[in-house]
Design a protein around this motif. Structure first.
Motif, PDB file in Angstrom:
ATOM      1  N   SER A  79       0.818  -1.228   0.000  1.00  0.00           N
ATOM      2  CA  SER A  79       0.000   0.000   0.000  1.00  0.00           C
ATOM      3  C   SER A  79       0.845   1.268   0.000  1.00  0.00           C
ATOM      4  CB  SER A  79      -0.934   0.029   1.216  1.00  0.00           C
ATOM      5  OG  SER A  79      -0.231   0.369   2.396  1.00  0.00           O
ATOM      6  N   GLU A  80       2.128   1.117   0.293  1.00  0.00           N
ATOM      7  CA  GLU A  80       3.064   2.250   0.311  1.00  0.00           C
ATOM      8  C   GLU A  80       2.529   3.406   1.152  1.00  0.00           C
ATOM      9  OE1 GLU A  80       4.478   3.256  -3.605  1.00  0.00           O
ATOM     10  OE2 GLU A  80       4.837   1.138  -4.095  1.00  0.00           O
TER      11      GLU A  80
ATOM     12  N   LEU B 220      -4.784   2.632  -3.429  1.00  0.00           N
ATOM     13  CA  LEU B 220      -6.144   2.323  -2.990  1.00  0.00           C
ATOM     14  C   LEU B 220      -6.384   0.833  -2.769  1.00  0.00           C
ATOM     15  CD1 LEU B 220      -9.035   3.166  -2.335  1.00  0.00           C
ATOM     16  CD2 LEU B 220      -9.538   2.977  -4.791  1.00  0.00           C
ATOM     17  N   TYR B 221      -6.148   0.004  -3.773  1.00  0.00           N
ATOM     18  CA  TYR B 221      -6.528  -1.404  -3.658  1.00  0.00           C
ATOM     19  C   TYR B 221      -5.751  -2.153  -2.576  1.00  0.00           C
ATOM     20  CZ  TYR B 221      -9.403  -0.487  -7.689  1.00  0.00           C
ATOM     21  OH  TYR B 221     -10.345   0.039  -8.539  1.00  0.00           O
ATOM     22  N   PRO B 222      -4.438  -1.991  -2.503  1.00  0.00           N
ATOM     23  CA  PRO B 222      -3.747  -2.638  -1.382  1.00  0.00           C
ATOM     24  C   PRO B 222      -4.227  -2.122  -0.015  1.00  0.00           C
ATOM     25  CG  PRO B 222      -2.160  -2.038  -3.063  1.00  0.00           C
ATOM     26  CD  PRO B 222      -3.474  -1.416  -3.452  1.00  0.00           C
ATOM     27  N   SER B 223      -4.575  -0.839   0.059  1.00  0.00           N
ATOM     28  CA  SER B 223      -5.081  -0.275   1.311  1.00  0.00           C
ATOM     29  C   SER B 223      -6.409  -0.904   1.708  1.00  0.00           C
ATOM     30  CB  SER B 223      -5.241   1.247   1.193  1.00  0.00           C
ATOM     31  OG  SER B 223      -3.998   1.862   0.941  1.00  0.00           O
ATOM     32  N   LEU B 224      -7.274  -1.143   0.731  1.00  0.00           N
ATOM     33  CA  LEU B 224      -8.552  -1.814   1.008  1.00  0.00           C
ATOM     34  C   LEU B 224      -8.337  -3.243   1.474  1.00  0.00           C
ATOM     35  CD1 LEU B 224     -10.706  -0.501  -1.981  1.00  0.00           C
ATOM     36  CD2 LEU B 224     -10.791   0.240   0.420  1.00  0.00           C
TER      37      LEU B 224
END
Length: 104
Positions: A23-24, A29-33
């Motif tokens: 998510s860096e 967005l997608y990795p954060s979700l």
């Protein structure tokens, strides 16, 4: 059934932690979700596990197996190195998990 919940909790936590790296800093967005969803599932399943298994056993297994798995993910997916001492430490963690499952 409680062991299935614990397994799902561990795997969800490993997926969420892997996505946290991707998510860096929550800028993607997608990795954060995936991070948020993974931790929600992990803690929900962990709470279900605690209905029948003592908290010390659950936490030792959850954290120990999680450490080993996330270290392997870091090595396989992110190219991180594992020193001989890190491998030895993970061997001790694995031995501890086995002892908890066999004699505790």
């Amino acid at each position: 059934m409680q062991w299935i919940f614990l397994t799902v909790a561990i795997l969800s936590e490993v997926i969420a932690t892997s996505a946290l790296k991707a998510s860096e800093g929550f800028t993607k967005l997608y990795p954060s979700l995936v991070v948020v969803a993974g931790y929600v599932v992990a803690f929900y399943c962990l709470s279900l596990t605690l209905r029948t298994i003592p908290v010390g056993i659950v936490y030792a297994l959850w954290s120990g197996v999680g450490i080993v798995l996330i270290s392997l993910v870091g090595w396989l997916l992110f190219g991180q190195t594992l020193s001989p001492m890190a491998l030895l430490g993970m061997a001790f963690i694995t031995a501890g998990v086995l002892i908890l499952n066999v004699w505790a």
